[in-house]
Design a protein around this motif. Structure first.
Motif, short mmCIF file in Angstrom:
data_model
loop_
_atom_site.label_atom_id
_atom_site.label_comp_id
_atom_site.label_asym_id
_atom_site.label_seq_id
_atom_site.Cartn_x
_atom_site.Cartn_y
_atom_site.Cartn_z
N UNK A 306 0.81 -1.22 0.00
CA UNK A 306 0.00 0.00 0.00
C UNK A 306 0.85 1.28 0.00
N UNK A 307 2.11 1.15 0.40
CA UNK A 307 2.97 2.33 0.47
C UNK A 307 3.68 2.61 -0.85
N UNK A 308 3.83 1.54 -1.62
CA UNK A 308 4.70 1.64 -2.79
C UNK A 308 4.44 2.84 -3.66
N UNK A 309 3.18 2.96 -4.08
CA UNK A 309 2.84 4.06 -4.98
C UNK A 309 3.21 5.40 -4.38
N UNK A 310 2.87 5.55 -3.10
CA UNK A 310 3.15 6.84 -2.46
C UNK A 310 4.65 7.09 -2.31
N UNK A 311 5.37 6.03 -1.99
CA UNK A 311 6.81 6.22 -1.85
C UNK A 311 7.42 6.61 -3.19
N UNK A 312 6.94 5.99 -4.25
CA UNK A 312 7.45 6.36 -5.57
C UNK A 312 7.15 7.83 -5.86
N UNK A 313 5.92 8.18 -5.55
CA UNK A 313 5.50 9.56 -5.76
C UNK A 313 6.37 10.50 -4.94
N UNK A 314 6.57 10.13 -3.69
CA UNK A 314 7.39 10.97 -2.81
C UNK A 314 8.80 11.08 -3.37
N UNK A 315 9.31 9.96 -3.87
CA UNK A 315 10.64 9.98 -4.45
C UNK A 315 10.71 10.96 -5.61
N UNK A 316 9.70 10.90 -6.47
CA UNK A 316 9.66 11.79 -7.63
C UNK A 316 9.59 13.24 -7.16
N UNK A 370 6.84 18.09 1.92
CA UNK A 370 7.09 16.66 1.69
C UNK A 370 7.32 15.95 3.02
N UNK A 371 8.16 16.56 3.86
CA UNK A 371 8.44 15.94 5.16
C UNK A 371 7.14 15.75 5.94
N UNK A 372 6.32 16.78 5.95
CA UNK A 372 5.06 16.69 6.69
C UNK A 372 4.17 15.59 6.11
N UNK A 373 4.08 15.55 4.79
CA UNK A 373 3.23 14.53 4.16
C UNK A 373 3.71 13.13 4.52
N UNK A 374 5.03 12.95 4.51
CA UNK A 374 5.56 11.63 4.81
C UNK A 374 5.27 11.24 6.25
N UNK A 425 9.96 8.09 6.60
CA UNK A 425 10.16 9.50 6.90
C UNK A 425 11.52 10.02 6.46
N UNK A 426 12.52 9.15 6.36
CA UNK A 426 13.85 9.66 5.99
C UNK A 426 14.48 8.97 4.80
N UNK A 427 14.60 7.66 4.91
CA UNK A 427 15.54 6.95 4.04
C UNK A 427 15.24 7.17 2.56
N UNK A 428 13.98 7.00 2.17
CA UNK A 428 13.67 7.12 0.74
C UNK A 428 14.04 8.52 0.25
N UNK A 429 13.63 9.52 1.00
CA UNK A 429 13.92 10.89 0.58
C UNK A 429 15.43 11.13 0.54
N UNK A 430 16.12 10.64 1.56
CA UNK A 430 17.57 10.86 1.61
C UNK A 430 18.26 10.24 0.40
N UNK A 431 17.88 9.02 0.10
CA UNK A 431 18.55 8.34 -1.01
C UNK A 431 18.28 9.07 -2.31
N UNK A 432 17.03 9.42 -2.54
CA UNK A 432 16.70 10.13 -3.78
C UNK A 432 17.49 11.43 -3.86
N UNK A 433 17.48 12.17 -2.76
CA UNK A 433 18.20 13.45 -2.76
C UNK A 433 19.68 13.22 -3.03
N UNK A 434 20.24 12.20 -2.37
CA UNK A 434 21.68 11.97 -2.52
C UNK A 434 22.03 11.52 -3.93
#
Ligand SMILES: Cc1cc2nc3c(=O)[nH]c(=O)nc-3n(C[C@H](O)[C@H](O)[C@H](O)COP(=O)(O)OP(=O)(O)OC[C@H]3O[C@@H](n4cnc5c(N)ncnc54)[C@H](O)[C@@H]3O)c2cc1C
Lengths: 871, 576
Positions: A306-316, A370-374, A425-434
């Motif tokens: 259930x998270x996958x789609x949102x995590x992808x979206x968040x990554x984008x 983004x942080x708040x949404x996550x 809350x952190x890892x996905x965003x951090x990796x994408x940013x990095x």
């Protein structure tokens, strides 16, 4: 040194370590299958040799002296004592360099091998339901090693393709639950795949090591049959009509690609003649990916679905944010350009500043959003996962709740839930940013000047090569390191826990432990000291100043030579010095993503534990006061092959006490547990007033059958709530009444807040007091059938008489089954059932049993200890 | 400053000084290299590559010098690291030997274990891979700022002002994130605790039909956890955004200053560009610091663990010269001993009694009376708060700890076995004893029949915490150990029901066989043991309620007599 081509050079660059093997013995197992035992003096210093570990063997080219080829071979029967290892060679036709070498090898011949980037068989965790091993004569050495390593209980299917007449003579390691099938190679590369039957392969594990084209087909077939990617390990061991180590496939056993219908694959010339419709039919019938829904190994993916789609979206979204955050730097470049061309009085400088400011604000706002949404997403998801775990717990059989499984629950709802929280809350965003920021910079720099950008890649490459070499150089120590960590960890625990003993017996392990620590420190130092220089070098290479120097040194001549406008140096100077180190930081973020995925898998696994089946239409019990319990031909075992109880027929009448007696391991506790439906019986049935336990609703079952065991569980709640656990609506009077009956009221009255005292840190009860509280709980629940562990009465010698009195109070008027440890306490029981080896061997009363020879009398006499008294 | 805290752990002062000096040198070289960019780029952009050649050569020289300096720093750092690596854990062990056992709460125990397993390695890595870059990143920017003062003083001022602001923002970000993590962990632990309780109370909850989340304590805990997770936004948001924003703002400020200097005509275009680039370099180390800050947090954790052990109180020897046992004095004497695990709540509130040589004293009383604590005080696992414990005529505090232990045999309730062979575990009692005596002790403790039953006999590994053996078997190992030691004072905590009757008699006989030579203090539960004692001390609420020969006390008809009767009744109890 012989020529080893490009692959050899690459491996050397990345620090491959070579070992020389010397032939010690040659043994022809079959006419074309040869076992060679080698002396391998250095091989054992490296990483441990696991089942189906393989090496890259350098063999001379028979036709072109001085040239060597690389071929994969499996290491067998490693013996660290004698430092010997064996390899079994298939001598095939047409021969290649490796088989030709093996065919003529004699004692004293040497060959070089490297374990660089090789693998082995790793038993999956949790253990699969079965193993499917697919291959041919060349992969049989590996398959044999795996068969030897698999537990006897595992179901195994071995599918082998016969390419030469004598292949079937090669011995296969015997395994009690393995079925081995040999099928002739027909020339159709899909034949092996087609032979894998259509069935439910859920939770199986596949190991496929056949000919290249066959492997591809099997891989596709397994995918159709629902095997998740991670549960089907496929690796081509050789290529029909082609040498393994030349051409494009210069390293042995390149993993074959997973996607695409393999039928049309151009690499399989023989496939052209095969019937075309076959694979389409297969793909349709297999149920495709949906079939893998029930696989345990997919548990983590299912949990996160259930998270996958949102995590992808968040990554984008994060990618966009990163780009926005990068934009001020581009404005900076523009600013500098204008300054250079038009001087400080250039126009629009202020505008650029305002733009930069706006971008900064915008970037920060977007990032904050983004942080708040996550966090919102995470809070909801975390709540749902925990609620799912709670719901799951209510449906698991009580027998599931052992100490180990409680540990799993704890792990799932605390540590693992926290890992998933971190992921969201952190890892996905951090990796994408990095990843996004440095890559975007790199792309940008390439558009400015490909040549200079390429120069900047040099330190990055140097870094990769140097660290790969370092990893290679410490492969052996890395293995040693885990061993040391485990040893020291275990010893430290026992040292601190056993500090009383350590002090009382001073030297001993204390001295030993100190020595162990010293040894470990020396090991670490021996390992790390030689690496210090390399590590420093790696650090220096990735320094921003190093990159900066490169830019200036390479860029200035380029600019001088007209290859580059001087102003084009600006983006490099502003952005090009740090992207390398940023890129490396991304690798660390990926580590926590991996952790989180593992955590999600553990939670998922917990959620797919088999549940206790609830009756669809629960049957109510007839409205009577006393309950009769009957065991009819009951058989049960924790695992299928070792029954704990068999053929048990018993009746427990209302208002009577039945004692279960027998040596430890006779099945007393198991019998009692079945009565409370901790597990479901394997054979026969257990009834209450004629109704099968399995037909009762959970609530009715637990209202009817109560139990008091040795280990008490008090909740961190008020005393009142603890007693009223099974009847939350009970009044204070009722609670007090049972507390008095259980002889614990006086103690409760002395607690700081009486019945409202919250148990836990501040108010602690002794063992006997807690015991009496649970008895009060059982009294209030008032279940007509009661299972009792008699050891409960002796939990606390100082207050055992109070516990005993409470128990006497509790058992009155019920159908009581008691697990007896001390015979003299149950001499008055209405019936005594003697168990031995899971069967009822005697029954009767104390008097009748004592009158006749038998197990009961033996037990009684062994235990008879005169009560010593004073005076 | 944490950097100094870590370095203080290192013993070799000279190495630390060397390291610090080299750190500063390396940072200065790096700042110098960055500042070289000003004339270099100025020349490059205004006059072309040819004019910059000299400066490029200087930059190359400085970068090379920086490498050399950094290598020296790394070497110095590793030297300190390796010293910590080989010495730290041994120091922790030394300390642990002398800390009173009362200090060890469950949490501290876990900390001590971690300190033992990984502190050396973590500190070594910390110095080598963390302190060096962190210190470099801290020192370099102010040096660049100072250098800029000479080139363009307003810019230098802005840079020097920005440094503390950025550090502050970083600190605040870190604090916020840590606060968020802590809050999350706390809420998660609370919810987790509830779920685990729920797992334990399943039967009762199922009977009540209360296993779900609606309206139950678990449900409420989960709801609290959810709102706590939502509240984290308040911390996380500034934590994740603040520092980035500050860096960009600082950069913007620096660039604006440089541009203004250009606009006002103080600097040419090329120079302004050069300064902008230097400004970017100036901000760089802060990004490095931010990246390293989680690792710094971890190092702080290690440091705290190590410090908590190294700073823990120790049992000191009071006397300047440790005493030797006095052969004429009673084996044990307690004089008005008071002790509590927490202040204000004494477990022992003034206990006095004497154990003569060669006699047996049984400590009896209800649970929570302080019986086991009393034995622990004799073994000096804790220190009496008031009064004194005298073993063989001297206060335990005046003994050298090893000498005191040498005179005690100990069989406590929580039998601890090491994951070694049975033989090694018994052998602990007297490492120099000949095999024969080890065997004698084993058979006296009835361990021989256990050994016979086990496939590997004496060589059986007892497993972690002795898990391979039953409770009774572990007890026998511990008794054999004490018998082998054959100390003049035996402290015995009778484990409940660990031995069956027949074996118990044999073991008691073995323990008694040395009576006359040995004094025994036993926390007794079994009536037979109590009956055989020379003296009974009846403890209640931390005080001696009664003391005397068992028969005498029984005749007195007081607390002990009542206790005795209850126990007799309990022993004769039958169910149904
Ligand atoms: C990880 C790994 C482990 C391996 N372990 C073993 C092992 O323990 N024992 C073992 O005998 N092999 C093993 N192999 C397979 C072996 O590496 C290949 O068979 C290899 O191609 C043999 O090299 P070659 O020089 O003899 O033949 P190549 O030069 O590669 O090929 C020459 C010709 O021989 C044919 N050929 C190659 N292999 C076979 C075969 N198996 N049957 C029929 N024809 C063949 C080719 O089609 C080609 O026409 C392993 C392979 C891998 C990747």
């Amino acid at each position: 040194m012989a020529s080893r081509g490009y692959a050899g050079a690459m491996m050397k660059t990345f620090g491959a370590v070579e070992h020389t093997l010397t032939v010690a013995a040659v043994d022809d197992v079959t006419p074309h299958y040869r076992r060679i035992t080698f002396d391998a003096p250095t091989l054992f210093d490296g990483q441990p040799i696991e089942p189906a570990s393989w090496v890259r063997l350098w063999v001379p080219d028979p036709r072109r002296p001085g040239r060597e080829h690389q071929r994969g071979y499996t290491l067998l029967d490693p013996d660290p004592e004698t430092r010997r290892v064996s390899i079994e060679f298939l001598i095939h036709e047409p021969a290649g360099p490796a088989s030709a070498w093996a065919a003529q090898a004699g004692t004293g011949d040497t060959v070089q091998v490297t374990r660089w980037a090789s693998g082995h068989f790793a038993p999956p965790d949790p253990a699969p339901d079965g193993y499917l091993l697919v291959g041919d004569a060349a992969s049989l050495p590996g398959i044999n090693a795996i068969l030897a390593a698999l537990p006897d209980t595992a179901e195994v299917r071995v599918h082998l393709e016969r390419h030469q007449e004598h292949d079937t003579l090669i011995p296969v390691t015997p395994h009690p639950r393995a079925t081995v099938t040999w099928q002739p190679a027909t020339g159709d590369p899909a034949a092996l795949a087609d032979a894998i039957e259509e069935r439910d392969w859920s939770n199986w594990y596949a190991w496929v090591t056949a000919e290249s084209a066959a492997t591809k087909h099997v891989r596709a077939r397994l995918k159709d049959l629902g095997f998740p990617r991670g549960d089907a390990k496929a690796r081509a061991y050789w290529i029909r009509g082609q040498a393994m180590g030349t051409g494009r496939d210069h390293t042995p056993g390149e993993e074959t690609p997973t996607t695409g219908t393999t039928r049309n694959h151009p690499a399989t010339p023989t496939a052209a003649g095969a019937p075309a419709g076959a694979s389409a039919g297969r793909a349709g019938s297999g149920g495709s990916a949906a079939a893998s829904a029930g696989w345990r190994s997919r548990a983590g993916a299912r949990l996160l679905a259930p998270l996958r789609g949102r995590l992808l979206l968040a990554g984008a979204f994060q990618a966009v944010v990163s780009l926005v955050q990068l934009a001020p730097y581009l404005l900076l470049v523009e600013l500098c350009r204008r300054l250079l061309t038009a001087g400080p009085q250039a126009e629009g400088l202020a505008g650029l500043g305002v733009g930069a400011l706006a971008l900064m604000g915008g970037g920060a706002a977007l990032a904050g959003l983004l942080v708040a949404a996550m966090h919102v997403l995470d809070a909801r998801f975390g709540h749902r996962v925990r609620a799912d775990v709670v719901g799951k717990l209510a449906r698991l059989p009580l027998g599931w709740f052992t100490e180990r499984s409680s540990g799993r629950v704890k792990q799932a709802v605390q540590d693992d839930a926290e890992s998933v929280h971190y992921l969201v809350t952190h890892a996905v965003l951090d990796v994408v940013a990095a990843l996004v920021a440095p890559l975007a910079v790199l792309v940008y720099l390439f558009t400015v000047s490909p040549a200079l950008a390429a120069v900047l890649l040099a330190p990055l490459l140097a870094y990769l090569v140097m660290s790969a070499r370092m990893v290679q150089a410490s492969a052996a120590e890395l293995a040693g390191f885990t061993v040391w960590e485990r040893r020291v960890g275990a010893e430290a625990v026992s040292y601190v826990d056993g500090l009383t003993v350590v002090r009382a017996y001073d030297a001993g392990p204390a001295g030993g432990f100190r020595a162990l620590l010293g040894e470990r420190a020396r090991f670490l130092e021996r390992w790390q000291r030689p690496l210090v220089r390399r590590r420093t070098a790696v650090d220096l290479v990735t320094r921003p100043l190093t990159s900066l120097l490169l830019i200036v040194v390479a860029g200035a001549p380029m600019a001088a030579g007209g290859l580059l406008a001087t102003a084009d140096l600006l983006p490099f100077l502003l952005l090009g010095a740090t992207f390398g180190s940023q890129l490396l930081a991304a690798a660390f973020g990926l580590g926590s993503v991996r952790d989180a995925l593992a955590a999600a898998r553990r939670i998922g696994l917990l959620l797919v534990e088999p549940e206790l089946p609830e009756p669809r239409l629960p049957r109510p019990l007839p409205g009577a006061a006393g309950r009769t319990v009957r065991f009819e031909g009951v058989g049960f075992g924790y695992d299928a092959r070792r029954p704990v109880l068999s053929g048990v027929d018993l009746e427990f009448a209302p208002g009577t006490v039945t004692a279960l007696v027998g040596p430890s391991g006779a099945g007393k506790s198991t019998l009692a547990a079945l009565l409370a439906r901790f597990h479901d019986v394997d054979a026969g049935r257990i009834t209450v007033d004629g109704v099968d336990l399995r037909e009762l609703s959970q609530a009715e079952l637990h209202r009817t059958v109560g139990f008091v065991f040795q280990d008490v569980s008090l909740l961190r709640a008020s005393v009142h709530d603890n007693i009223a656990l099974a009847r939350p609506n009970a009044s204070r009077e009722e609670v007090e009444r049972v507390a008095r009956a259980a002889h614990v009221h006086d103690r409760i009255a002395r607690l700081p807040d009486g019945y409202d005292t919250v148990l836990g840190e501040r108010a602690r009860l002794s063992g006997g007091e807690a015991q009496r509280l649970t008895i009060a709980r059982a009294l209030l629940a008032d279940a007509p059938v009661l299972v009792l562990d008699e050891a409960t009465a002796f939990a606390d010698p100082e207050s055992e008489h109070l516990v005993q009195r409470a128990i006497s109070e509790l058992v009155a008027g019920r159908t009581v089954v008691v697990i007896a440890h001390r015979l003299h306490t149950i001499t008055g029981a209405d019936a005594i059932v003697v168990l031995d080896g899971g069967r009822v061997v005697q029954r009767g009363t104390h008097e009748t049993l004592l009158a006749a020879p038998g197990l009961y009398r033996d037990l009684w006499q062994a235990a008879a200890a005169p009560l010593e008294t004073l005076t | 400053m944490m950097i100094f805290d870590v370095l203080r752990l290192a013993g070799d002062r000279a190495a630390v000084v060397r390291y610090l000096v080299l750190l500063v040198v390396s940072a200065a070289v790096r700042a110098g290299a960055v500042l070289t960019l000003v004339p270099l780029l100025g020349a490059l952009f205004s006059a072309g590559p040819g004019a910059a050649a000299g400066w490029i050569a200087l930059l190359a020289a400085l970068v090379a010098a920086g490498w050399a300096a950094d290598r020296a720093v790394a070497a110095a750092g590793f030297a300190i690291g390796f010293e910590l690596l080989s010495g730290m854990e041994a120091r922790v062990v030394d300390r642990l030997q002398r800390i009173p056992l009362g200090w060890f709460t469950a949490g501290r125990r876990a900390e001590a274990q971690r300190a033992l397993t990984s502190s050396g390695r973590e500190l070594c890595q910390g110095v080598a891979h963390l302190l060096t870059p962190v210190a470099g990143a801290l020192i370099t920017p102010p040096l660049i700022g100072a250098g800029l003062l000479l080139v363009a003083w307003p810019l230098g001022l802005v840079a020097l002002a920005a440094a503390p602001v950025l550090l502050g923002a970083m600190w605040a970000s870190g604090r916020c994130l840590r606060a968020a993590d802590d809050a999350y962990t706390a809420a998660s632990a609370e919810a987790g605790q509830r779920v685990i309780e729920l797992a334990q109370a399943q039967p009762a909850l199922r009977a009540a039909g209360r296993t779900g989340v609606r309206g139950t304590a678990v449900g409420r805990a989960l709801d609290r956890q959810r709102s706590a997770a939502l509240r984290l936004i308040g911390f996380s948001l500034p934590g994740q955004v603040l520092f980035g924003l500050a860096t960009q703002a600082a950069l913007l400020g620096l660039v604006a200053t440089a541009v203004v200097l250009g606009v006002t005509g103080e600097l040419g275009g090329a120079q302004v560009v050069a300064l902008v680039i230097v400004a970017v370099r100036f901000a760089e180390p802060f990004a490095t610091l931010a990246e390293l800050s989680p690792a710094m947090e971890a190092l702080r954790g290690t440091l705290t663990r190590v410090r908590s052990v190294l700073d823990a109180p120790v049992l000191g020897a009071d006397a300047p010269a440790p005493v030797v046992p006095d052969p004429g004095a009673p084996a044990l004497e307690l004089r008005d001993v008071r002790f509590g695990h927490e202040p204000g709540r004494d477990v022992l509130a003034g206990v006095s009694f004497t154990v003569e040589r060669g006699t047996t004293t049984a400590i009896v009383g209800p649970s929570g009376a302080g019986k086991s604590t009393l034995l622990a005080l004799v073994a000096r696992f804790h220190e009496a708060r008031e009064g004194s414990v005298l073993v063989a005529g001297h206060d335990v505090r005046r003994y050298d700890p090893a000498a005191l232990m040498g005179g005690l045999g100990i069989v406590f309730q929580d039998v601890y076995l090491f994951d070694a062979s049975l033989y090694d575990n018994v052998r602990l009692g007297d490492p120099d004893a000949p095999d024969e005596r080890v065997r004698e002790a084993a058979s006296a403790a009835r361990l021989d029949e256990v050994i016979e039953r086990l496939p590997d006999g004496w060589d059986t590994r007892v497993g972690e915490r002795g898990a391979a053996l039953s409770g009774g078997e572990r007890q026998r190992v511990s008794i054999a150990r004490a018998l082998l030691k054959d100390a003049p004072l035996l402290l015995l905590d009778e484990a409940t029901a660990a031995l069956d009757a027949a074996n118990e008699r044999a073991v008691v006989a073995a323990l008694e066989s040395a009576a006359g030579r040995r004094a025994t203090v036993v926390v007794a539960h079994r009536l037979s043991t109590i009956a055989r004692a020379d003296q009974v001390v009846f403890l209640e609420d931390g005080r001696v309620a009664e003391a005397g020969a068992p028969a005498e006390l029984l005749a007195r008809g007081g607390r002990f007599a009542a206790y005795w009767r209850q126990r007799e009744q309990a022993a004769a109890w039958t169910l149904a």
